[in-house]
Design an enzyme around this catalytic site. Structure first.
Site: not given
Ligand code: GCU
Length: 414
Positions: A253, A394
């Protein structure tokens, strides 16, 4: 959707393939002057530096060139870690000119069951909830640093409690990694810069390039985290127990965005893995699906350089796209991973972006993703560039690590 962590799938964004506005992607093998790149030497001398500069000035900010003086201190060593299968080391990197700056605390596991004299390759990645979160091993120092308040992660008043040990161990299957003959080095990204708007004040930026006199291309948090992974590698080069020539930078992420930027800039990283890195990471910005540039710059204004905001609401104005960030990793192995439940990161956009690096890998005689369609879940595709989408949310799962290790095995011919 959680407004504190930024996790989730906010409403009001496009998640519909049929509603995608049309877009065109720049060809990575055409220079700014419109010349076609046909050799690796043209790529390395002209186009690659051009793209690196674009990503520095338009997206992540310029990484300061000044090196900080360091002192490495091995704080603790346990040669009977993980049930006797690994050596666990905890090393602090002190920034000697700045005694008030928090140290970068590295947690390193080295497998003991190695074949012959071969030193193990090493995964290098940051973690979200500090080193004590990756395992319940009681010998790991409980971090006293600022952490985001999260009840589920056993953080109270921005400090970890004893109960926080191992809260993210599912993301770090240490036994699996070590049993396959790999080392793994991790550190808390908040040691470099705590992940909030004021975080820079206690982080690396406070001494290296404070944002008080902000320029359009000043680096921000993603740049600092990327820089930090290179500093971990600096240490690993001095640690005789791992093969720093086979270091694999890995991130999930927001840390996946940082891992890509680290891998793009620092070719000492022999391979790069970006898990669900999404917008500002592996996914295409011009493909307006899930998170947008405007949204990421609004929610996380301290992640990217100020110049990036000029593309808010107009990704079509970008003279490049994220497939060209991925291409900067060529000819080194690159793994891009998505999750079906992570539509926010635009899984298909991550796939297309990885696929669009094929011509650059081909220049080097390497096979990337290939011409096939976006694969179904749990069917990884590609060779030197590889991609999978798994079921689920995620996160980083054991399935992801199994694929990453297989990929490293193949590319390092183990
Ligand atoms: C949020 C953000 C993403 C990122 C994510 C994370 O959702 O909008 O861009 O990748 O956090 O770091 O889990």
């Amino acid at each position: 959707f959680n407004a504190v962590t930024g996790y989730g799938q906010p409403a009001g964004f496009n998640y519909d393939e049929a509603k995608l506005p049309p877009y065109t992607l720049p060809d990575p093998l055409v220079t700014s002057a419109g010349k076609r790149v046909t050799t690796t030497s043209q790529w390395e001398k002209i186009r690659r530096p051009e793209l690196l500069k674009l990503f520095a000035t338009q997206v992540y900010g310029k990484t300061p060139e000044r090196r900080l003086k360091t002192r490495y201190e091995v704080i603790l060593v346990d040669s009977m870690a993980l049930g006797g299968t690994a050596i666990r080391k905890q090393i602090s990197v002190f920034w000697t000119e700045y005694p008030n700056l928090p140290s970068l605390d590295i947690l390193l596991y080295v497998p003991k069951n190695r074949s012959g004299a071969e030193k193990p390759p090493v995964f290098v990645g940051l973690n979200y909830m500090a080193n004590h979160s990756v395992s319940t091993e009681p010998g790991i120092v409980l971090s006293t640093r600022w952490l985001p308040n999260r009840e589920d992660k056993k953080v109270v008043n921005n400090r970890a409690t004893e109960a926080a040990r191992g809260v993210q161990q599912s993301r770090w299957p240490l036994e699996l990694i070590v049993s396959k003959g790999y080392s793994v080095a991790t550190a808390y990204y908040g040691d470099l810069e705590p992940d909030h708007a004021e975080g820079w004040k206690t982080g690396i930026r406070s001494v290296l390039d404070p944002p008080t006199n902000q320029k359009s291309d000043s680096w921000q948090a993603i740049g600092v985290w990327a820089w930090g992974m290179s500093r971990m590698l600096d240490y690993l080069e001095t640690d005789g127990s791992v093969d720093a020539k086979r270091a694999i930078v890995i991130g999930h992420s927001r840390q996946g965005k940082a891992a890509l930027w680290a891998g793009a800039q620092d070719s000492r990283f022999a391979a790069v893995i970006a898990n669900e890195s999404g917008e500002g990471g592996a996914t295409l910005s011009k493909r307006v699906f899930g998170e947008t540039i405007e949204r990421i710059n609004t929610t996380f204004p301290y992640w990217f350089c100020p110049q990036y905001r000029t593309y808010n609401g107009k990704p079509e104005a970008l003279p490049f796209d994220q497939h060209e960030l991925l291409a900067l990793i060529a000819p080194r192995p690159l793994y891009v991973a998505s999750a079906q439940g992570d539509q926010w990161a635009d899984p298909k956009g991550e796939f297309l972006s990885a696929q669009k690096t094929d011509p650059v890998y081909q220049l080097y005689g390497k096979k990337g993703i290939g011409p096939g369609a976006w694969p179904p879940i749990h069917q990884p595709v590609g060779e030197t560039v590889r991609y999978h989408i798994r079921a689920g949310e995620h996160d980083v799962k054991r399935y992801d690590w199994e694929q990453f290790i297989d990929f490293a095995d193949k590319n390092f011919k183990r």
